[in-house]
Scaffold this active site. Sequence first.
Site, PDB file in Angstrom:
ATOM      1  N   GLU A  65     -29.149 -19.225 -34.635  1.00 55.10           N
ATOM      2  CA  GLU A  65     -29.009 -17.880 -34.071  1.00 55.10           C
ATOM      3  C   GLU A  65     -27.740 -17.203 -34.565  1.00 55.10           C
ATOM      4  O   GLU A  65     -27.719 -15.987 -34.774  1.00 55.10           O
ATOM      5  CB  GLU A  65     -29.041 -17.884 -32.545  1.00 55.10           C
ATOM      6  CG  GLU A  65     -29.058 -16.468 -32.001  1.00 55.10           C
ATOM      7  CD  GLU A  65     -29.524 -16.332 -30.569  1.00 55.10           C
ATOM      8  OE1 GLU A  65     -29.396 -15.209 -30.041  1.00 55.10           O
ATOM      9  OE2 GLU A  65     -30.003 -17.315 -29.980  1.00 55.10           O
ATOM     10  N   GLY A  85     -30.083 -11.236 -30.287  1.00 56.29           N
ATOM     11  CA  GLY A  85     -31.248 -12.104 -30.279  1.00 56.29           C
ATOM     12  C   GLY A  85     -32.075 -11.880 -29.026  1.00 56.29           C
ATOM     13  O   GLY A  85     -31.533 -11.786 -27.925  1.00 56.29           O
ATOM     14  N   HIS A  92     -37.440 -29.241 -34.706  1.00 55.51           N
ATOM     15  CA  HIS A  92     -36.473 -30.257 -35.124  1.00 55.51           C
ATOM     16  C   HIS A  92     -37.254 -31.357 -35.840  1.00 55.51           C
ATOM     17  O   HIS A  92     -38.099 -32.012 -35.243  1.00 55.51           O
ATOM     18  CB  HIS A  92     -35.713 -30.790 -33.909  1.00 55.51           C
ATOM     19  CG  HIS A  92     -35.084 -29.688 -33.115  1.00 55.51           C
ATOM     20  ND1 HIS A  92     -33.981 -28.998 -33.558  1.00 55.51           N
ATOM     21  CD2 HIS A  92     -35.428 -29.141 -31.925  1.00 55.51           C
ATOM     22  CE1 HIS A  92     -33.663 -28.073 -32.671  1.00 55.51           C
ATOM     23  NE2 HIS A  92     -34.529 -28.132 -31.665  1.00 55.51           N
ATOM     24  N   ARG A  94     -35.857 -33.810 -38.271  1.00 52.95           N
ATOM     25  CA  ARG A  94     -35.168 -35.016 -38.725  1.00 52.95           C
ATOM     26  C   ARG A  94     -33.863 -35.136 -37.944  1.00 52.95           C
ATOM     27  O   ARG A  94     -33.206 -34.147 -37.680  1.00 52.95           O
ATOM     28  CB  ARG A  94     -34.884 -34.891 -40.216  1.00 52.95           C
ATOM     29  CG  ARG A  94     -34.071 -35.985 -40.847  1.00 52.95           C
ATOM     30  CD  ARG A  94     -33.783 -35.735 -42.329  1.00 52.95           C
ATOM     31  NE  ARG A  94     -34.917 -35.265 -43.095  1.00 52.95           N
ATOM     32  CZ  ARG A  94     -35.888 -36.036 -43.589  1.00 52.95           C
ATOM     33  NH1 ARG A  94     -35.854 -37.325 -43.404  1.00 52.95           N
ATOM     34  NH2 ARG A  94     -36.866 -35.517 -44.297  1.00 52.95           N
ATOM     35  N   HIS A 110     -38.387  -9.978 -41.761  1.00 50.54           N
ATOM     36  CA  HIS A 110     -38.663  -8.551 -41.546  1.00 50.54           C
ATOM     37  C   HIS A 110     -37.366  -7.852 -41.160  1.00 50.54           C
ATOM     38  O   HIS A 110     -36.663  -8.306 -40.253  1.00 50.54           O
ATOM     39  CB  HIS A 110     -39.699  -8.370 -40.432  1.00 50.54           C
ATOM     40  CG  HIS A 110     -39.878  -6.955 -39.993  1.00 50.54           C
ATOM     41  ND1 HIS A 110     -40.564  -6.026 -40.738  1.00 50.54           N
ATOM     42  CD2 HIS A 110     -39.436  -6.309 -38.888  1.00 50.54           C
ATOM     43  CE1 HIS A 110     -40.551  -4.869 -40.098  1.00 50.54           C
ATOM     44  NE2 HIS A 110     -39.875  -5.004 -38.972  1.00 50.54           N
ATOM     45  N   GLY A 112     -36.511  -4.270 -39.865  1.00 54.53           N
ATOM     46  CA  GLY A 112     -36.987  -2.971 -39.413  1.00 54.53           C
ATOM     47  C   GLY A 112     -35.859  -2.175 -38.777  1.00 54.53           C
ATOM     48  O   GLY A 112     -34.733  -2.661 -38.639  1.00 54.53           O
TER      49      GLY A 112
END
Length: 145
Positions: A65, A85, A92, A94, A110, A112
């Site tokens: 994030e 966000g 996940h 590994r 994207h 926008g």
Amino acid sequence: MFIDDGIKKRVDQFLNLSEPNMGDALGIEFTSFKPDEVKATMPVDENTVQPFGILHGGASVALAETLASIGAWLNVKDDSKTAVGIEINANHLRSVKKGSRVMGTATPVHIGRSVQVWETAIETEEGKLVCISRCTLAIVDRGER
């Protein structure tokens, strides 16, 4: 550290923020800034592992994030707006043991005017995929955050 010339002023603005943040606490170090790619590394250490000595999924999500948010913000042309966000998911794939370092690379899916979607791949130092994440960000007035 690589900084694309076209966004150097914006990156400098980000790097000169004075308040400590989660990225600092987790040891996230940026390595590359481009309009369509942001990269950083993060140690797998006492701040980023779960009780069994492997990379905590929450730390991977925080790295993802962080990269997506900065990438989105770098693409917001209006200084009165910012990126926040609104949804994130992560697979996940590994485990990574304490003492290692992971690298995250975020790229846009994207871009926008009001919504951006970024995908982040987190890999081991050997290039093995650890986590894949997708983050949706809203572009909002700075006062709305």
